[in-house]
Design a protein around this motif. Structure first.
Motif, PDB file in Angstrom:
ATOM      1  N   LEU A  55       0.825  -1.166  -0.197  1.00 55.29           N
ATOM      2  CA  LEU A  55      -0.075   0.144   0.223  1.00 55.29           C
ATOM      3  C   LEU A  55       0.769   1.146  -0.183  1.00 55.29           C
ATOM      4  O   LEU A  55       0.653   2.126  -0.628  1.00 55.29           O
ATOM      5  CB  LEU A  55      -1.009   0.051   1.278  1.00 55.29           C
ATOM      6  N   SER A  56       2.030   1.182   0.694  1.00 55.09           N
ATOM      7  CA  SER A  56       2.947   2.297   0.639  1.00 55.09           C
ATOM      8  C   SER A  56       3.277   2.760  -0.776  1.00 55.09           C
ATOM      9  O   SER A  56       3.575   3.813  -1.093  1.00 55.09           O
ATOM     10  CB  SER A  56       3.956   2.141   1.692  1.00 55.09           C
ATOM     11  N   HIS A  57       3.714   1.684  -1.522  1.00 51.97           N
ATOM     12  CA  HIS A  57       3.986   2.009  -3.086  1.00 51.97           C
ATOM     13  C   HIS A  57       3.174   2.485  -3.675  1.00 51.97           C
ATOM     14  O   HIS A  57       3.320   3.382  -4.615  1.00 51.97           O
ATOM     15  CB  HIS A  57       4.676   0.619  -3.404  1.00 51.97           C
ATOM     16  N   VAL A  58       1.929   1.877  -3.479  1.00 45.18           N
ATOM     17  CA  VAL A  58       0.674   2.222  -4.347  1.00 45.18           C
ATOM     18  C   VAL A  58       0.175   3.863  -4.125  1.00 45.18           C
ATOM     19  O   VAL A  58       0.385   4.531  -5.027  1.00 45.18           O
ATOM     20  CB  VAL A  58      -0.503   1.425  -4.024  1.00 45.18           C
ATOM     21  N   ALA A  59       0.314   4.272  -2.909  1.00 46.05           N
ATOM     22  CA  ALA A  59       0.345   5.495  -2.452  1.00 46.05           C
ATOM     23  C   ALA A  59       1.315   6.352  -3.053  1.00 46.05           C
ATOM     24  O   ALA A  59       0.952   7.669  -3.397  1.00 46.05           O
ATOM     25  CB  ALA A  59       0.230   5.825  -0.785  1.00 46.05           C
ATOM     26  N   GLY A  60       2.682   5.944  -3.004  1.00 45.82           N
ATOM     27  CA  GLY A  60       3.838   6.796  -3.566  1.00 45.82           C
ATOM     28  C   GLY A  60       3.661   7.022  -4.906  1.00 45.82           C
ATOM     29  O   GLY A  60       3.794   8.087  -5.556  1.00 45.82           O
ATOM     30  N   ILE A  61       3.356   5.865  -5.738  1.00 44.79           N
ATOM     31  CA  ILE A  61       2.864   6.105  -7.163  1.00 44.79           C
ATOM     32  C   ILE A  61       1.922   7.005  -7.546  1.00 44.79           C
ATOM     33  O   ILE A  61       1.916   8.014  -8.364  1.00 44.79           O
ATOM     34  CB  ILE A  61       2.604   4.733  -7.833  1.00 44.79           C
ATOM     35  N   ILE A  62       0.639   6.942  -6.756  1.00 43.89           N
ATOM     36  CA  ILE A  62      -0.337   7.982  -6.942  1.00 43.89           C
ATOM     37  C   ILE A  62      -0.075   9.397  -6.761  1.00 43.89           C
ATOM     38  O   ILE A  62      -0.250  10.251  -7.259  1.00 43.89           O
ATOM     39  CB  ILE A  62      -1.538   7.539  -6.024  1.00 43.89           C
ATOM     40  N   ALA A  63       0.769   9.528  -5.647  1.00 42.51           N
ATOM     41  CA  ALA A  63       1.190  11.055  -5.190  1.00 42.51           C
ATOM     42  C   ALA A  63       2.108  11.547  -6.382  1.00 42.51           C
ATOM     43  O   ALA A  63       2.195  12.734  -6.575  1.00 42.51           O
ATOM     44  CB  ALA A  63       1.970  11.003  -3.839  1.00 42.51           C
ATOM     45  N   LEU A  64       3.226  10.684  -6.855  1.00 45.02           N
ATOM     46  CA  LEU A  64       3.837  10.935  -7.765  1.00 45.02           C
ATOM     47  C   LEU A  64       2.800  11.567  -8.973  1.00 45.02           C
ATOM     48  O   LEU A  64       3.342  12.488  -9.662  1.00 45.02           O
ATOM     49  CB  LEU A  64       4.854  10.099  -8.112  1.00 45.02           C
ATOM     50  N   GLY A  65       2.150  10.760  -9.409  1.00 45.26           N
ATOM     51  CA  GLY A  65       1.124  10.970 -10.604  1.00 45.26           C
ATOM     52  C   GLY A  65       0.728  12.339 -10.494  1.00 45.26           C
ATOM     53  O   GLY A  65       0.431  13.245 -11.207  1.00 45.26           O
ATOM     54  N   ILE A  66       0.109  12.667  -8.916  1.00 42.59           N
ATOM     55  CA  ILE A  66      -0.707  13.754  -8.790  1.00 42.59           C
ATOM     56  C   ILE A  66       0.342  15.052  -9.064  1.00 42.59           C
ATOM     57  O   ILE A  66       0.020  15.994  -9.464  1.00 42.59           O
ATOM     58  CB  ILE A  66      -1.234  13.804  -7.645  1.00 42.59           C
ATOM     59  N   LEU A  67       1.578  14.737  -8.352  1.00 40.55           N
ATOM     60  CA  LEU A  67       2.763  15.891  -8.491  1.00 40.55           C
ATOM     61  C   LEU A  67       2.999  16.306  -9.782  1.00 40.55           C
ATOM     62  O   LEU A  67       3.232  17.423 -10.268  1.00 40.55           O
ATOM     63  CB  LEU A  67       3.762  15.236  -7.593  1.00 40.55           C
ATOM     64  N   ALA A  68       3.014  15.300 -10.840  1.00 40.34           N
ATOM     65  CA  ALA A  68       3.393  15.544 -12.166  1.00 40.34           C
ATOM     66  C   ALA A  68       2.212  16.687 -12.944  1.00 40.34           C
ATOM     67  O   ALA A  68       2.722  17.333 -13.597  1.00 40.34           O
ATOM     68  CB  ALA A  68       3.264  14.052 -13.068  1.00 40.34           C
ATOM     69  N   TRP A  69       1.202  16.499 -12.431  1.00 43.60           N
ATOM     70  CA  TRP A  69       0.124  17.651 -12.850  1.00 43.60           C
ATOM     71  C   TRP A  69       0.321  18.840 -12.776  1.00 43.60           C
ATOM     72  O   TRP A  69       0.246  19.909 -13.437  1.00 43.60           O
ATOM     73  CB  TRP A  69      -1.227  17.180 -12.315  1.00 43.60           C
ATOM     74  N   PHE A  70       1.215  19.128 -11.520  1.00 43.82           N
ATOM     75  CA  PHE A  70       1.547  20.720 -11.018  1.00 43.82           C
ATOM     76  C   PHE A  70       2.900  20.859 -11.400  1.00 43.82           C
ATOM     77  O   PHE A  70       3.456  21.804 -11.023  1.00 43.82           O
ATOM     78  CB  PHE A  70       1.137  20.746  -9.731  1.00 43.82           C
ATOM     79  N   ALA A  71       3.676  19.792 -11.707  1.00 43.42           N
ATOM     80  CA  ALA A  71       5.292  20.172 -11.883  1.00 43.42           C
ATOM     81  C   ALA A  71       5.519  21.234 -12.594  1.00 43.42           C
ATOM     82  O   ALA A  71       6.674  21.966 -12.208  1.00 43.42           O
ATOM     83  CB  ALA A  71       5.770  18.808 -12.454  1.00 43.42           C
ATOM     84  N   GLY A  72       4.964  21.373 -13.736  1.00 42.81           N
ATOM     85  CA  GLY A  72       5.414  22.752 -14.331  1.00 42.81           C
ATOM     86  C   GLY A  72       5.283  23.946 -13.868  1.00 42.81           C
ATOM     87  O   GLY A  72       6.041  25.080 -14.301  1.00 42.81           O
TER      88      GLY A  72
END
Length: 401
Positions: free
Chosen positions: A344-361
């Motif tokens: 679950l920790s890894h799944v949460a990390g992957i989702i968080a990185l996906g969300i972060l990618a949306w605002f990265a620019g």
């Protein structure tokens, strides 16, 4: 008979419930791949275009496959024996030629890269065949199958070395495709068919330790590159924060991989009735994204150190998020093969990185790397607490591959 006995003596002796240690000769051999990993990361840093990324990915896959095949062979053969040691030292020479060719592999040194790569793959496999006594029919046929597949791919490697531009890329992609397909089809050849999983008799703990060592190599290369870059910069607040974030990010990756995961994998494969099947999946294929993630993260660290301010461009955003994302994808699949459930920790990390990618620019490179590091620290801490308290990450249970 004396020749048969001598060849048989080159093989490791597997003792029940006893771990075959990694030898000093193997660790010495791995030093060449510290250089190779450095060359791959530097090449990617200088080629941050779609074509450059594709070319570097191909080179990385070649380096990984060369190393992992050698690890399998030194699992079967005993590096404490002089002929096997000499084999490793000859391979080191080829590895140095290969590594120095990487930055110009798609320009002036393509033939050198192809010749070094093919010579190492085919030569090592021929040595394995010559070292296998006729009395070990299954092992001997396995060596024959491996040699045929690698000799076939060598034709495309060398043809690509003579070609130029996209033709070289296509020919080398075919060569890699042949090599990566071969274990999946169990080295099937006409008339003789495929090898059985039972033919892949290995000492699982040794394979696990070898792959863990390669993770250390990649993490160490990341720290060296980051430290060398930081040493040449003015020690401003932004640069110090970027450097600290890079180091902490590497520590988080180490924690995620080695805290329980690596040890559990070693224990499971050592007890498995089919260690060859597990090694093929978990330590041959699924470790690729783990190592690739570390390399891409090292590229991101160097980009952020050199340009911490302003807004993140596409290259920086892709490297800063893509590195940790690849790493987590690789580790979650690796652990899935042994634990039978998704972390679950890894799944949460992957989702968080996906969300972060949306605002990265809209973020500065420094802020972006600080947030990705925070995500990786959270994943490492979450897994440690969950495993330590025995809480049920297994709520996400799925069928293991």
């Amino acid at each position: 008979m004396a020749g048969e006995d001598q060849r048989g003596a080159l093989f490791r002796r597997y003792e029940p419930n006893q771990h075959a240690r990694v030898t000093y000769a193997e660790l010495f051999f791995d030093l060449v791949f510290v250089f190779a990993v450095t060359q791959v990361s530097h090449t990617l840093l200088g080629r941050l275009t779609p074509l450059g990324a594709l070319q570097t990915t191909l080179l990385f896959l070649g380096v990984w496959w060369l190393w992992v095949y050698t690890s399998w062979v030194t699992n079967w053969l005993n590096p404490e024996r002089t002929p096997v040691r000499i084999l490793l030292f000859v391979l080191m020479l080829g590895g140095l030629v290969l590594s120095t060719s990487i930055p110009e592999a798609f320009e002036s040194r393509g033939l050198w890269f192809a010749l070094a790569y093919s010579s190492m793959q085919v030569g090592r496999s021929a040595f394995l065949l010559a070292s296998t006594p006729s009395g070990r029919n299954a092992s001997r046929m396995n060596a024959v199958r491996i040699l045929i597949w690698l000799a076939t791919s060598a034709v495309f490697w060398i043809a690509g070395g003579f070609a130029n531009g996209h033709a070289r890329l296509m020919l080398w992609a075919v060569a890699l495709g042949i090599e990566y397909l071969s274990p999946a089809v169990r080295f099937w050849i006409p008339k003789y068919g495929a090898s059985s999983v039972a033919d892949w008799i290995i000492e699982g703990g040794h394979i696990a330790e070898r792959c863990a060592g390669f993770i250390i190599i990649a993490l160490g290369e990341s720290i060296v590159v980051t430290g060398a870059t930081f040493a040449d910069l003015a020690w401003t607040t932004e640069n110090v924060l970027a450097f600290a974030s890079a180091l902490v990010g590497s520590i988080a990756m180490w924690w995620i991989y080695f805290h329980k995961g690596a040890e559990a994998g070693s224990e499971q494969i050592s007890k498995s009735s089919e260690p060859g099947r597990l090694a093929r999946l978990a330590y041959t294929y699924l470790h690729m994204p783990v190592v690739a993630g570390i390399i891409v993260s090292a590229v991101a660290d160097e980009l952020v150190l050199k340009h911490p301010g302003g807004l993140s461009d596409l290259k920086t955003a892709l490297a800063a998020i893509g590195g940790p994302l690849l790493f987590l994808l690789g580790t979650i699949l690796f652990k899935l093969t042994f634990r039978g459930f998704l972390q679950l920790s890894h799944v949460a990390g992957i989702i968080a990185l996906g969300i972060l990618a949306w605002f990265a620019g809209a973020m500065s490179p420094l802020l972006l790397t600080l947030l990705t590091t925070a995500i990786m620290i959270t994943v490492a801490g979450w897994e440690s607490i969950s495993l330590g308290s025995g809480t049920a990450e297994s709520q996400s249970e799925v069928t293991s591959p």
